[in-house]
Design a protein around this motif. Structure first.
Motif, PDB file in Angstrom:
ATOM      1  N   TRP A   1     -19.009  -7.639 -47.846  1.00 53.70           N
ATOM      2  CA  TRP A   1     -18.433  -7.998 -49.134  1.00 53.70           C
ATOM      3  C   TRP A   1     -17.307  -8.997 -48.913  1.00 53.70           C
ATOM      4  CZ3 TRP A   1     -18.092  -2.757 -47.516  1.00 53.70           C
ATOM      5  CH2 TRP A   1     -16.873  -2.403 -46.955  1.00 53.70           C
TER       6      TRP A   1
ATOM      7  N   THR B   1     -13.307  -7.487 -53.299  1.00 56.30           N
ATOM      8  CA  THR B   1     -12.266  -6.474 -53.081  1.00 56.30           C
ATOM      9  C   THR B   1     -11.187  -6.561 -54.151  1.00 56.30           C
ATOM     10  OG1 THR B   1     -12.680  -6.600 -50.696  1.00 56.30           O
ATOM     11  CG2 THR B   1     -10.622  -5.564 -51.406  1.00 56.30           C
ATOM     12  N   ASP B   2     -10.809  -7.767 -54.529  1.00 57.36           N
ATOM     13  CA  ASP B   2      -9.821  -7.935 -55.595  1.00 57.36           C
ATOM     14  C   ASP B   2     -10.350  -7.416 -56.922  1.00 57.36           C
ATOM     15  OD1 ASP B   2      -8.121  -9.100 -53.785  1.00 57.36           O
ATOM     16  OD2 ASP B   2      -8.741 -11.154 -54.249  1.00 57.36           O
TER      17      ASP B   2
ATOM     18  N   ARG C   1     -10.027  -3.643 -56.995  1.00 58.29           N
ATOM     19  CA  ARG C   1      -8.640  -3.218 -57.193  1.00 58.29           C
ATOM     20  C   ARG C   1      -8.241  -3.281 -58.668  1.00 58.29           C
ATOM     21  NH1 ARG C   1      -5.870  -2.987 -52.303  1.00 58.29           N
ATOM     22  NH2 ARG C   1      -6.913  -4.039 -50.553  1.00 58.29           N
TER      23      ARG C   1
ATOM     24  N   ARG D   1     -19.149  -1.844 -55.087  1.00 54.46           N
ATOM     25  CA  ARG D   1     -17.869  -1.242 -55.488  1.00 54.46           C
ATOM     26  C   ARG D   1     -17.665   0.105 -54.808  1.00 54.46           C
ATOM     27  NH1 ARG D   1     -16.257   1.291 -61.430  1.00 54.46           N
ATOM     28  NH2 ARG D   1     -14.240   2.125 -60.746  1.00 54.46           N
TER      29      ARG D   1
ATOM     30  N   ILE E   1     -16.649  -0.525 -51.122  1.00 54.16           N
ATOM     31  CA  ILE E   1     -15.276  -1.011 -51.010  1.00 54.16           C
ATOM     32  C   ILE E   1     -14.283   0.106 -51.317  1.00 54.16           C
ATOM     33  CG2 ILE E   1     -13.602  -2.636 -51.974  1.00 54.16           C
ATOM     34  CD1 ILE E   1     -15.929  -4.553 -52.471  1.00 54.16           C
ATOM     35  N   THR E   2     -14.577   0.914 -52.317  1.00 54.22           N
ATOM     36  CA  THR E   2     -13.690   2.020 -52.666  1.00 54.22           C
ATOM     37  C   THR E   2     -13.588   3.031 -51.535  1.00 54.22           C
ATOM     38  OG1 THR E   2     -14.241   1.767 -55.017  1.00 54.22           O
ATOM     39  CG2 THR E   2     -13.277   3.858 -54.329  1.00 54.22           C
TER      40      THR E   2
ATOM     41  N   GLN F   1     -14.037   2.463 -48.385  1.00 52.75           N
ATOM     42  CA  GLN F   1     -13.280   1.850 -47.294  1.00 52.75           C
ATOM     43  C   GLN F   1     -11.786   1.850 -47.583  1.00 52.75           C
ATOM     44  OE1 GLN F   1     -14.875   0.831 -44.460  1.00 52.75           O
ATOM     45  NE2 GLN F   1     -12.828   0.642 -43.591  1.00 52.75           N
ATOM     46  N   MET F   2     -11.404   1.595 -48.827  1.00 59.16           N
ATOM     47  CA  MET F   2      -9.988   1.602 -49.183  1.00 59.16           C
ATOM     48  C   MET F   2      -9.395   2.995 -49.034  1.00 59.16           C
ATOM     49  SD  MET F   2     -10.280  -0.888 -52.529  1.00 59.16           S
ATOM     50  CE  MET F   2      -8.656  -0.438 -53.134  1.00 59.16           C
TER      51      MET F   2
END
Length: 326
Positions: free
Chosen positions: A89, A94-95, A98, A189, A192-193, A195-196
């Motif tokens: 990604w 990623t932005d 967020r 999404r 990415i979530t 991973q965050m």
């Protein structure tokens, strides 16, 4: 949470508020064992569950050698078939993640559209008029009647048609980047979530991971968990993430009992904001530490056996108001 100790931590999960349906426990355990066998993993872990508006996502990961660098994440909704999570990604995606403040829909193929414009729409219902058009009115006559210039004298090129006005407005909206809309697939999404959350909340007790002289990282074979004198200190809980594997230097804070073999990860006592972790002991047996920054992320340990694990059970939304709540 290692699948090998899955059945031993069911009660700890309930105490931490992350209970799993009783009927799903044996099915989930068998599917994780199958996942480990098919991919030839040394270990498989149940990472957590992300609740959605329809079907929840169960997240798991496994590794073959390095328990930090070589982790591969999977997700499932039927607890039987596991799909690998995407890893390619962009920063732009990623932005976007967020900025999203809504729950996941529950469909990996769902496409969520995000409006990049932060300005309120100032469009009016009136269509623009060509600047070359001049409406002329005659003076009032004595009888009070108003004579307007004959509309037949106005040529076609003197006005802008409705269709032309729409085209101009669409062109302006395309040229203006602030009016563009971006979209992201829910599968991306989700990845990415996860991973965050994993970067900021996945923790292990000090001494659980051991670094050999050749740089290889393994699980300490004789680690029995933290005792009562150690669980109250946040310095004994470390982030399990490659970005926290920083060498200790003269400018970094080094604990008095520093050991390079087990202190190669950063502890949670330096996390921002200060006080984003809270802990408690239930029934003088289960130690639970919660993340207030990502509600639903917990670490738990059975003080009688030393068996411990990490689990996330939430909506995948970050508590951005935490600095104003502490």
């Amino acid at each position: 949470m290692d699948v090998k100790v899955f059945h031993y931590l069911i009660d700890a999960l309930k105490v931490a508020g992350c209970s799993i349906y009783e009927d799903n426990i044996p099915v989930l355990y068998n599917s994780l064992i199958k996942l480990q066998s098919e991919n030839h993993f040394n270990s498989v872990y149940l990472w957590g569950r992300i609740e959605t508006l329809s079907n929840d996502y169960y997240i798991a990961y496994g590794h073959q050698k390095d328990p930090i660098e070589n982790r591969i994440f999977f997700y499932t909704q039927n607890i039987l078939e596991w799909d690998i999570m995407p890893t390619d990604w962009s920063i732009h995606e990623t932005d976007l993640v967020r900025r999203i403040k809504t729950k996941l829909y529950g469909n990996p193929r769902y496409l969520e559209t995000i409006d990049n414009s932060n300005k309120k729409s100032q469009e009016t219902t009136e269509y623009p008029i060509a600047p070359s058009v001049v409406m002329k009115y005659d003076d009032y006559v004595e009888s009070g009647e108003e004579d307007v210039q004959n509309i037949e004298n106005i040529t076609f090129n003197d006005v802008i048609s409705i269709n032309e006005a729409d085209e101009i407005m669409e062109t302006e909206s395309i040229d203006d980047p602030s009016n563009l809309k971006s979209s992201i697939k829910e599968e991306d999404r989700l990845a990415i979530t996860v991973q965050m959350i994993d970067n900021e909340c996945h923790i292990v007790p000090r001494g659980y991971l051991y670094k050999l002289p050749n740089g290889k990282i393994i699980k300490a074979p004789y680690f029995k968990g933290l005792d009562y004198s150690e669980i109250g200190n946040e310095k004994n809980f470390l982030h399990i993430n490659p970005q926290y594997c920083r060498p200790k230097g003269p400018t970094n804070d080094v604990r008095p009992d520093y050991n390079g073999s087990i202190d190669f990860l950063e502890s949670i006592d330096k996390d921002i904001p200060k006080g984003c972790w809270t802990s408690r002991i239930f029934s003088n047996r289960y130690f639970i530490i919660h993340s207030l920054l990502w509600p639903g992320a917990v670490f738990f340990q059975d003080m009688n056996t030393g068996i411990h694990g990490y689990f996330y059970n939430g909506y995948g939304l970050k508590n951005l108001d935490l600095p104003f709540m502490i």
